[in-house]
Scaffold this motif. Structure first.
Motif, PDB file in Angstrom:
ATOM      1  N   ILE A 234     -14.938  39.718  -8.182  1.00 31.85           N
ATOM      2  CA  ILE A 234     -14.766  40.383  -9.474  1.00 31.85           C
ATOM      3  C   ILE A 234     -15.043  41.779  -9.499  1.00 31.85           C
ATOM      4  N   GLU A 235     -16.031  42.356  -8.285  1.00 33.67           N
ATOM      5  CA  GLU A 235     -16.485  43.678  -8.361  1.00 33.67           C
ATOM      6  C   GLU A 235     -15.477  44.605  -8.138  1.00 33.67           C
ATOM      7  N   ARG A 236     -14.357  44.478  -7.697  1.00 32.18           N
ATOM      8  CA  ARG A 236     -13.470  45.416  -7.393  1.00 32.18           C
ATOM      9  C   ARG A 236     -12.278  45.696  -8.641  1.00 32.18           C
ATOM     10  N   THR A 237     -12.411  44.659  -9.381  1.00 33.64           N
ATOM     11  CA  THR A 237     -11.001  44.700 -10.473  1.00 33.64           C
ATOM     12  C   THR A 237     -11.747  45.716 -11.552  1.00 33.64           C
ATOM     13  N   ARG A 238     -10.686  46.182 -12.152  1.00 32.60           N
ATOM     14  CA  ARG A 238     -11.003  47.454 -13.137  1.00 32.60           C
ATOM     15  C   ARG A 238     -10.953  46.894 -14.723  1.00 32.60           C
ATOM     16  N   ILE A 239     -10.531  45.846 -14.777  1.00 31.92           N
ATOM     17  CA  ILE A 239     -10.504  44.970 -16.078  1.00 31.92           C
ATOM     18  C   ILE A 239     -10.869  43.836 -15.889  1.00 31.92           C
ATOM     19  N   ILE A 240     -11.518  42.894 -16.955  1.00 33.75           N
ATOM     20  CA  ILE A 240     -11.758  41.652 -16.836  1.00 33.75           C
ATOM     21  C   ILE A 240     -11.266  41.000 -18.030  1.00 33.75           C
ATOM     22  N   LEU A 241     -10.030  40.067 -17.650  1.00 36.41           N
ATOM     23  CA  LEU A 241      -9.802  39.140 -18.834  1.00 36.41           C
ATOM     24  C   LEU A 241     -10.480  37.653 -18.893  1.00 36.41           C
ATOM     25  N   HIS A 242     -11.107  37.861 -20.036  1.00 38.83           N
ATOM     26  CA  HIS A 242     -11.977  36.748 -20.219  1.00 38.83           C
ATOM     27  C   HIS A 242     -11.277  35.439 -20.911  1.00 38.83           C
ATOM     28  N   VAL A 243     -10.943  34.677 -20.283  1.00 33.05           N
ATOM     29  CA  VAL A 243     -10.025  33.327 -20.941  1.00 33.05           C
ATOM     30  C   VAL A 243     -11.148  32.345 -21.517  1.00 33.05           C
ATOM     31  N   VAL A 244     -11.043  32.017 -22.754  1.00 30.58           N
ATOM     32  CA  VAL A 244     -11.808  30.943 -23.397  1.00 30.58           C
ATOM     33  C   VAL A 244     -11.058  29.863 -24.022  1.00 30.58           C
ATOM     34  N   ASP A 245     -11.128  28.593 -23.397  1.00 31.26           N
ATOM     35  CA  ASP A 245     -10.388  27.423 -24.226  1.00 31.26           C
ATOM     36  C   ASP A 245     -10.721  27.405 -25.436  1.00 31.26           C
ATOM     37  N   MET A 246     -10.071  27.767 -26.541  1.00 29.44           N
ATOM     38  CA  MET A 246     -10.015  27.594 -27.951  1.00 29.44           C
ATOM     39  C   MET A 246     -10.169  26.391 -28.641  1.00 29.44           C
ATOM     40  N   SER A 247      -9.566  25.456 -27.533  1.00 29.71           N
ATOM     41  CA  SER A 247      -9.309  24.039 -28.304  1.00 29.71           C
ATOM     42  C   SER A 247     -10.593  23.081 -28.102  1.00 29.71           C
ATOM     43  N   PHE A 296     -15.590  30.994 -33.890  1.00 23.46           N
ATOM     44  CA  PHE A 296     -15.776  32.042 -32.630  1.00 23.46           C
ATOM     45  C   PHE A 296     -15.739  33.484 -33.194  1.00 23.46           C
ATOM     46  N   ARG A 297     -14.856  33.845 -34.053  1.00 24.90           N
ATOM     47  CA  ARG A 297     -14.757  35.238 -34.797  1.00 24.90           C
ATOM     48  C   ARG A 297     -16.074  35.840 -35.203  1.00 24.90           C
ATOM     49  N   GLU A 298     -16.525  34.248 -36.232  1.00 23.91           N
ATOM     50  CA  GLU A 298     -17.621  34.619 -36.847  1.00 23.91           C
ATOM     51  C   GLU A 298     -19.078  35.097 -35.999  1.00 23.91           C
ATOM     52  N   GLN A 299     -19.023  34.028 -35.095  1.00 23.06           N
ATOM     53  CA  GLN A 299     -20.029  34.172 -34.028  1.00 23.06           C
ATOM     54  C   GLN A 299     -20.190  35.395 -33.365  1.00 23.06           C
ATOM     55  N   LEU A 300     -18.906  36.016 -33.066  1.00 30.49           N
ATOM     56  CA  LEU A 300     -18.686  37.329 -32.146  1.00 30.49           C
ATOM     57  C   LEU A 300     -19.354  38.554 -33.106  1.00 30.49           C
ATOM     58  N   TYR A 301     -18.646  38.565 -34.281  1.00 26.76           N
ATOM     59  CA  TYR A 301     -19.143  39.676 -35.242  1.00 26.76           C
ATOM     60  C   TYR A 301     -20.771  39.675 -35.461  1.00 26.76           C
ATOM     61  N   GLU A 302     -21.289  38.445 -35.423  1.00 27.51           N
ATOM     62  CA  GLU A 302     -22.765  38.548 -36.075  1.00 27.51           C
ATOM     63  C   GLU A 302     -23.395  38.737 -34.836  1.00 27.51           C
ATOM     64  N   HIS A 303     -23.145  38.613 -33.620  1.00 31.57           N
ATOM     65  CA  HIS A 303     -24.015  38.943 -32.421  1.00 31.57           C
ATOM     66  C   HIS A 303     -23.475  40.198 -31.780  1.00 31.57           C
ATOM     67  N   HIS A 304     -22.385  40.526 -31.803  1.00 31.03           N
ATOM     68  CA  HIS A 304     -21.828  41.710 -31.273  1.00 31.03           C
ATOM     69  C   HIS A 304     -20.951  42.717 -31.826  1.00 31.03           C
ATOM     70  N   GLY A 305     -20.802  42.575 -33.382  1.00 34.32           N
ATOM     71  CA  GLY A 305     -19.850  43.393 -33.884  1.00 34.32           C
ATOM     72  C   GLY A 305     -18.324  43.122 -33.647  1.00 34.32           C
ATOM     73  N   GLU A 306     -17.654  44.038 -34.096  1.00 35.36           N
ATOM     74  CA  GLU A 306     -16.121  43.948 -34.163  1.00 35.36           C
ATOM     75  C   GLU A 306     -15.486  43.952 -32.534  1.00 35.36           C
ATOM     76  N   LEU A 307     -14.926  42.590 -32.183  1.00 39.63           N
ATOM     77  CA  LEU A 307     -14.557  42.662 -30.732  1.00 39.63           C
ATOM     78  C   LEU A 307     -12.878  42.265 -30.914  1.00 39.63           C
ATOM     79  N   ASP A 308     -11.921  42.848 -30.028  1.00 42.70           N
ATOM     80  CA  ASP A 308     -10.782  42.504 -30.293  1.00 42.70           C
ATOM     81  C   ASP A 308     -10.508  40.838 -29.437  1.00 42.70           C
ATOM     82  N   VAL A 309      -9.828  39.994 -30.065  1.00 38.20           N
ATOM     83  CA  VAL A 309      -9.566  38.876 -29.347  1.00 38.20           C
ATOM     84  C   VAL A 309      -8.086  38.691 -29.395  1.00 38.20           C
TER      85      VAL A 309
END
Length: 434
Positions: A234-247, A296-309
């Protein structure tokens, strides 16, 4: 096959031996010395080849020895230097010394070279030893031995974008949809045991390299499971796509998954916090995913603010193209060179040598019964270069030892006339001379 670690043996070529020769020409009854020096041994050089992607070749060849220099010739001619041995490695290869674990080189750019095992110097021929007191010396040197070591080659995947996430969240399915890569896909954990690389063609001349990195688990930063083997890539990548199983099909909470994976990344390397991360809400084609995404969006906003999903379905392709456009936009906004740790200062052609201990401790003397044993790097080096088949060479070796203070040190240790002195594989008789 993707091989990302290999242990190999490298040895520089030995130097050629110097020659003992004298002029044998008509009308020159007392020709002087004419033995030439030996040629230098070849270096073992690692060279980056951007056409290589893995270290698989080192699975079949693990020993690399450069050729030795040619022996000295008559008429003061030097023996030919041996050709260097070029060993090609893929970009992103980090070289470690196997004994010390020291990082010797970090090879990232095409054509970059590093001398990893220096060849030995050629020995001097007898023409070098002529003096006014000994105009016809019967002395020549053996060539020096080439440097040798075991090294470990470690490849860090050179990709623009890295896919991370828990096992079975759909990363391999996503990779197979957006690239021509054919990763193994199944419904069990750790299907992906090695990184899969693919080139994503976004259109309009835009593309990037995507790496599906194996699924992480808790404790990966401590080496749990195959943690360190995975996180390294992972160290040499320039972007991380973090995949989450929303189901939440595995019975895990999507938000907790996201938090745990980030924790593993950041505990492994603080620099990973600096990488842009895009959250990919996968498996949105499953009915339960809508409710889970809202929470998931509600928890993100509560702890980390507005993030793109980004909502996607790797199976149906929904939302995938929009995600790729976003990824390209982020890539265009950051430097093209991957963020890497500056582990060593690399020049176009740099020589690495094992530290010479001879100046720190010229020699040591120890006694075993009636035998005095002399040891030291400088002495061992001189021993290997001496041709003991000639009287002049033996006398020169003896004078050198005396000038180093070994005779006096032996007296202080209690050596008497006629006692045995051992240096390496050779034994000598101590002769008392005041």
């Amino acid at each position: 096959m993707f091989v990302d670690k290999a242990k190999v043996y490298v040895k520089g070529g030995d130097g050629g031996d110097g020659m003992i020769s004298f002029r044998r020409e008509k009308y020159v009854p007392e020709g002087g010395p004419a033995g030439g020096d030996g040629g230098n041994g070849g270096d073992v050089i690692l060279k980056v080849d951007e056409g290589l992607r893995t270290l698989v070749d080192f699975k079949y060849q693990r020993h690399f020895k450069a050729k030795r220099g040619e022996k000295g010739k008559i008429k003061k001619q030097q023996g030919a230097n041996a050709d260097d041995m070029i060993v090609r490695v893929p970009p992103g290869t980090v070289v470690h010394d196997d004994d010390t674990n020291e990082v010797l080189a970090d090879l990232t750019t095409h054509g970059q070279e590093v001398i990893i095992a220096k060849g030995g110097k050629g020995g001097h021929g007898n023409v070098r030893f002529a003096t006014s007191s000994n105009p016809a010396p019967y002395i020549a040197e053996n060539g020096e031995e080439g440097q040798e070591r075991w090294i470990v080659l470690e490849l860090k995947v050179m990709a623009d974008v890295g896919l991370v996430g828990f096992p079975s969240v759909g990363k391999s399915t996503f990779l197979s949809r957006v690239t021509s890569a054919k990763p193994k896909i199944a419904s069990y954990h750790f299907t992906t045991l090695t990184p899969n690389l693919g080139v994503v063609d976004v259109g309009e001349g835009k593309s990037f390299v995507l790496a599906d990195l194996p699924g992480l688990i808790e404790g990966a930063h401590e080496g749990t499971g195959l943690g360190h083997e995975f996180l390294r890539h992972i160290e040499r990548t320039r972007i991380i796509l973090h995949v989450v199983d929303m189901s939440a099909s595995e019975g895990r909470d999507p938000y907790e998954d996201w938090v745990k994976i980030n924790s593993e990344l950041y505990q492994y390397s603080e620099k990973l916090k600096e990488l842009p991360q895009i959250i990919v809400a996968n498996k949105m084609d499953i009915p339960e995913s809508e409710d889970n995404l809202k929470k998931f969006r509600e928890q993100l906003y509560e702890h980390h603010g507005e993030l793109d999903v980004f909502e996607v379905s790797a199976v149906s392709g929904k939302g995938v193209q929009e995600l790729l456009y976003k990824t390209v936009d982020v890539l265009d906004a950051i430097p093209k060179q991957p963020i890497v740790e500056e582990v060593s200062e690399i020049e176009d052609r740099k020589i690495y040598t094992i530290e010479d201990q001879s100046e720190k401790e010229p020699f040591t003397i120890r006694r075993e019964n009636d035998v005095f044993i002399i040891e030291g790097e400088r002495i061992n080096k001189m021993l290997k270069k001496t041709q003991f088949g000639t009287y002049d060479s033996v006398m020169r070796f003896s004078r050198t030892l005396r000038n180093m203070g070994i005779d006096q040190a032996l007296r202080e240790k209690g050596a008497k006339d006629g006692q045995t002195i051992r240096i390496g594989e050779y034994e000598f008789e101590f002769v008392e001379k005041e």
